[in-house]
Design a protein around this motif. Sequence first.
Motif, PDB file in Angstrom:
ATOM      1  N   ALA A 103      -7.242   7.566   8.763  1.00 46.16           N
ATOM      2  CA  ALA A 103      -5.860   8.002   8.548  1.00 46.16           C
ATOM      3  C   ALA A 103      -5.656   8.488   7.114  1.00 46.16           C
ATOM      4  CB  ALA A 103      -4.888   6.863   8.853  1.00 46.16           C
ATOM      5  N   ALA A 104      -6.272   7.781   6.151  1.00 45.71           N
ATOM      6  CA  ALA A 104      -6.159   8.192   4.743  1.00 45.71           C
ATOM      7  C   ALA A 104      -6.872   9.518   4.504  1.00 45.71           C
ATOM      8  CB  ALA A 104      -6.734   7.106   3.836  1.00 45.71           C
ATOM      9  N   ALA A 105      -8.049   9.676   5.117  1.00 40.98           N
ATOM     10  CA  ALA A 105      -8.791  10.937   4.968  1.00 40.98           C
ATOM     11  C   ALA A 105      -7.969  12.108   5.497  1.00 40.98           C
ATOM     12  CB  ALA A 105     -10.121  10.848   5.710  1.00 40.98           C
ATOM     13  N   LYS A 106      -7.357  11.908   6.651  1.00 40.76           N
ATOM     14  CA  LYS A 106      -6.544  12.978   7.248  1.00 40.76           C
ATOM     15  C   LYS A 106      -5.311  13.279   6.418  1.00 40.76           C
ATOM     16  CE  LYS A 106      -4.179  14.204  11.548  1.00 40.76           C
ATOM     17  NZ  LYS A 106      -3.834  13.747  12.942  1.00 40.76           N
ATOM     18  N   LEU A 107      -4.627  12.219   5.979  1.00 35.46           N
ATOM     19  CA  LEU A 107      -3.384  12.391   5.230  1.00 35.46           C
ATOM     20  C   LEU A 107      -3.606  13.112   3.908  1.00 35.46           C
ATOM     21  CD1 LEU A 107      -0.331  11.738   5.096  1.00 35.46           C
ATOM     22  CD2 LEU A 107      -0.939   9.594   3.979  1.00 35.46           C
ATOM     23  N   TYR A 108      -4.708  12.792   3.219  1.00 37.21           N
ATOM     24  CA  TYR A 108      -4.937  13.357   1.892  1.00 37.21           C
ATOM     25  C   TYR A 108      -5.936  14.515   1.899  1.00 37.21           C
ATOM     26  CZ  TYR A 108      -2.226   9.348   0.485  1.00 37.21           C
ATOM     27  OH  TYR A 108      -1.206   8.430   0.360  1.00 37.21           O
ATOM     28  N   GLY A 109      -6.308  14.984   3.080  1.00 42.71           N
ATOM     29  CA  GLY A 109      -7.134  16.188   3.182  1.00 42.71           C
ATOM     30  C   GLY A 109      -8.545  16.026   2.672  1.00 42.71           C
ATOM     31  N   TYR A 137      -9.724  -0.011  -7.158  1.00 48.21           N
ATOM     32  CA  TYR A 137      -8.493   0.764  -7.315  1.00 48.21           C
ATOM     33  C   TYR A 137      -7.354   0.080  -6.555  1.00 48.21           C
ATOM     34  CZ  TYR A 137      -6.448   5.219  -8.820  1.00 48.21           C
ATOM     35  OH  TYR A 137      -5.711   6.193  -9.476  1.00 48.21           O
ATOM     36  N   TYR A 138      -6.148   0.625  -6.647  1.00 50.94           N
ATOM     37  CA  TYR A 138      -4.947  -0.018  -6.114  1.00 50.94           C
ATOM     38  C   TYR A 138      -5.082  -0.411  -4.642  1.00 50.94           C
ATOM     39  CZ  TYR A 138      -2.779   1.813 -10.353  1.00 50.94           C
ATOM     40  OH  TYR A 138      -2.489   2.096 -11.665  1.00 50.94           O
ATOM     41  N   ASN A 139      -5.422   0.540  -3.791  1.00 54.09           N
ATOM     42  CA  ASN A 139      -5.632   0.302  -2.371  1.00 54.09           C
ATOM     43  C   ASN A 139      -6.437   1.463  -1.804  1.00 54.09           C
ATOM     44  OD1 ASN A 139      -3.623   2.402  -1.458  1.00 54.09           O
ATOM     45  ND2 ASN A 139      -2.210   0.991  -2.465  1.00 54.09           N
ATOM     46  N   THR A 140      -6.813   1.365  -0.529  1.00 55.66           N
ATOM     47  CA  THR A 140      -7.702   2.378   0.036  1.00 55.66           C
ATOM     48  C   THR A 140      -7.047   3.759   0.087  1.00 55.66           C
ATOM     49  OG1 THR A 140      -7.006   1.675   2.249  1.00 55.66           O
ATOM     50  CG2 THR A 140      -9.054   0.740   1.383  1.00 55.66           C
ATOM     51  N   ALA A 141      -5.775   3.811   0.466  1.00 63.77           N
ATOM     52  CA  ALA A 141      -5.106   5.112   0.574  1.00 63.77           C
ATOM     53  C   ALA A 141      -4.876   5.727  -0.804  1.00 63.77           C
ATOM     54  CB  ALA A 141      -3.784   4.959   1.320  1.00 63.77           C
ATOM     55  N   LYS A 142      -4.510   4.898  -1.777  1.00 61.62           N
ATOM     56  CA  LYS A 142      -4.309   5.392  -3.141  1.00 61.62           C
ATOM     57  C   LYS A 142      -5.631   5.918  -3.707  1.00 61.62           C
ATOM     58  CE  LYS A 142      -0.986   5.644  -6.295  1.00 61.62           C
ATOM     59  NZ  LYS A 142       0.272   6.369  -6.029  1.00 61.62           N
ATOM     60  N   GLY A 146       0.821  -1.208   0.000  1.00 61.06           N
ATOM     61  CA  GLY A 146       0.000   0.000   0.000  1.00 61.06           C
ATOM     62  C   GLY A 146       0.852   1.253   0.000  1.00 61.06           C
ATOM     63  N   VAL A 147       0.302   2.312   0.523  1.00 69.18           N
ATOM     64  CA  VAL A 147       0.987   3.604   0.612  1.00 69.18           C
ATOM     65  C   VAL A 147       0.709   4.171   2.000  1.00 69.18           C
ATOM     66  CG1 VAL A 147       0.835   4.087  -1.871  1.00 69.18           C
ATOM     67  CG2 VAL A 147      -1.023   4.824  -0.373  1.00 69.18           C
ATOM     68  N   PRO A 148       1.410   5.250   2.391  1.00 70.49           N
ATOM     69  CA  PRO A 148       1.097   5.877   3.680  1.00 70.49           C
ATOM     70  C   PRO A 148      -0.402   6.196   3.798  1.00 70.49           C
ATOM     71  CG  PRO A 148       3.111   6.794   2.798  1.00 70.49           C
ATOM     72  CD  PRO A 148       2.557   5.896   1.723  1.00 70.49           C
ATOM     73  N   GLY A 149      -0.959   5.908   4.960  1.00 69.35           N
ATOM     74  CA  GLY A 149      -2.386   6.110   5.173  1.00 69.35           C
ATOM     75  C   GLY A 149      -3.219   4.869   4.948  1.00 69.35           C
ATOM     76  N   SER A 150      -2.614   3.798   4.426  1.00 70.09           N
ATOM     77  CA  SER A 150      -3.344   2.548   4.189  1.00 70.09           C
ATOM     78  C   SER A 150      -3.433   1.745   5.490  1.00 70.09           C
ATOM     79  CB  SER A 150      -2.644   1.706   3.114  1.00 70.09           C
ATOM     80  OG  SER A 150      -1.357   1.304   3.557  1.00 70.09           O
ATOM     81  N   TYR A 151      -4.289   0.740   5.487  1.00 72.05           N
ATOM     82  CA  TYR A 151      -4.411  -0.109   6.671  1.00 72.05           C
ATOM     83  C   TYR A 151      -3.135  -0.917   6.905  1.00 72.05           C
ATOM     84  CZ  TYR A 151      -9.403   0.977   6.753  1.00 72.05           C
ATOM     85  OH  TYR A 151     -10.613   1.630   6.824  1.00 72.05           O
ATOM     86  N   SER A 152      -2.450  -1.317   5.833  1.00 69.69           N
ATOM     87  CA  SER A 152      -1.182  -2.031   5.992  1.00 69.69           C
ATOM     88  C   SER A 152      -0.140  -1.132   6.645  1.00 69.69           C
ATOM     89  CB  SER A 152      -0.669  -2.524   4.629  1.00 69.69           C
ATOM     90  OG  SER A 152      -1.506  -3.510   4.087  1.00 69.69           O
ATOM     91  N   HIS A 153      -0.172   0.148   6.286  1.00 65.09           N
ATOM     92  CA  HIS A 153       0.729   1.116   6.918  1.00 65.09           C
ATOM     93  C   HIS A 153       0.422   1.211   8.411  1.00 65.09           C
ATOM     94  CE1 HIS A 153       2.065   5.506   7.590  1.00 65.09           C
ATOM     95  NE2 HIS A 153       3.147   4.756   7.525  1.00 65.09           N
ATOM     96  N   GLU A 154      -0.869   1.243   8.760  1.00 65.39           N
ATOM     97  CA  GLU A 154      -1.270   1.286  10.166  1.00 65.39           C
ATOM     98  C   GLU A 154      -0.794   0.044  10.905  1.00 65.39           C
ATOM     99  OE1 GLU A 154      -5.362   1.247  12.860  1.00 65.39           O
ATOM    100  OE2 GLU A 154      -5.481   1.825  10.741  1.00 65.39           O
ATOM    101  N   ALA A 155      -0.944  -1.132  10.265  1.00 63.21           N
ATOM    102  CA  ALA A 155      -0.506  -2.380  10.891  1.00 63.21           C
ATOM    103  C   ALA A 155       1.002  -2.370  11.106  1.00 63.21           C
ATOM    104  CB  ALA A 155      -0.910  -3.574  10.022  1.00 63.21           C
TER     105      ALA A 155
END
Length: 287
Positions: A166-172, A141-146, A23-32
């Motif tokens: 986390a994704a909502a916050k990161l990407y505004g 799409y690729y992943n939730t954060a993307k 994934g990318v920053p803000g994804s659930y894998s990033h959180e894990a």
Amino acid sequence: MINELELRKQLLKMGNEKIAYFGVPGSYSHEAMLNIFGEEADAIYRESFEEVFKVLVEGKVKYGVLPIENSSTGGITDVMDLLKKYDCYVVGEKCIAINHCLMGIDGAKLEDIEEVYSHTQGLLQCKEFLEQHKQWKLFDYYNTAKSAEYVKSSNSIHKAAIGGKAAAKLYGLNIIKQPINSNKENYTRFIIISKELMSFENSDKISIILNLPHVSGSLYNVIKVIYENNLNMMMIESRPIMGMPWEYSFYIDFEGNLKEERVKKAIDIIKEKSADFRLVGNYKKDM
């Protein structure tokens, strides 16, 4: 629940090791990954499951973090197939709560939405909510954060993404509605993979992958071995074998430690009954 600090100490005993996550920053894998290794982790991300395996086997990272199972939608079979393809092992796991949000740019309202973007798992886990809005076009799409990143860049009130806070916050992005997952007790289990087989004193879960002879009773005979040795089977998933129509391999999780005599005995018998056998890992379960 598994103690994250203890797991981190066990896995990082050689120092500050590099980690790859899907994934990318803000994804659930990033959180894990952050839950397991901490904010100080030396981490890189890859946008496909296989790329995480590749950088691991190439020696560019010490560990990889990927999703393996969701409590609502079941096993993530692509990752299971890659565990069979690549010579690596599961050395730990972490379960995290998944609470999906519908998110859009400033000013976007529910009635404005025409298109929704998310990873396949995100769409599946929000099936009941999405069925209430059948007019929406859904995009895998690729992943939730993307997906959140794309919706932000589109700057359209008609596009929305499904993902975490986390994704909502990161990407505004603004959260339009939450939580929208069908199962309010929605969890994803993430695995930590390594090129080395590791087993700790408190390891209590074993993962194996095996091919069975295409004969009557072959799967029953394996399950019987697990039962007769008083081992609790936690998961079983069948996967088709490429190039061999109607033949299958099986991914099996059961409780135990490789140092236990009953476990050694069970594994030896299962090996004998299998056309192909691979020990995938012995690690501490996280429930």
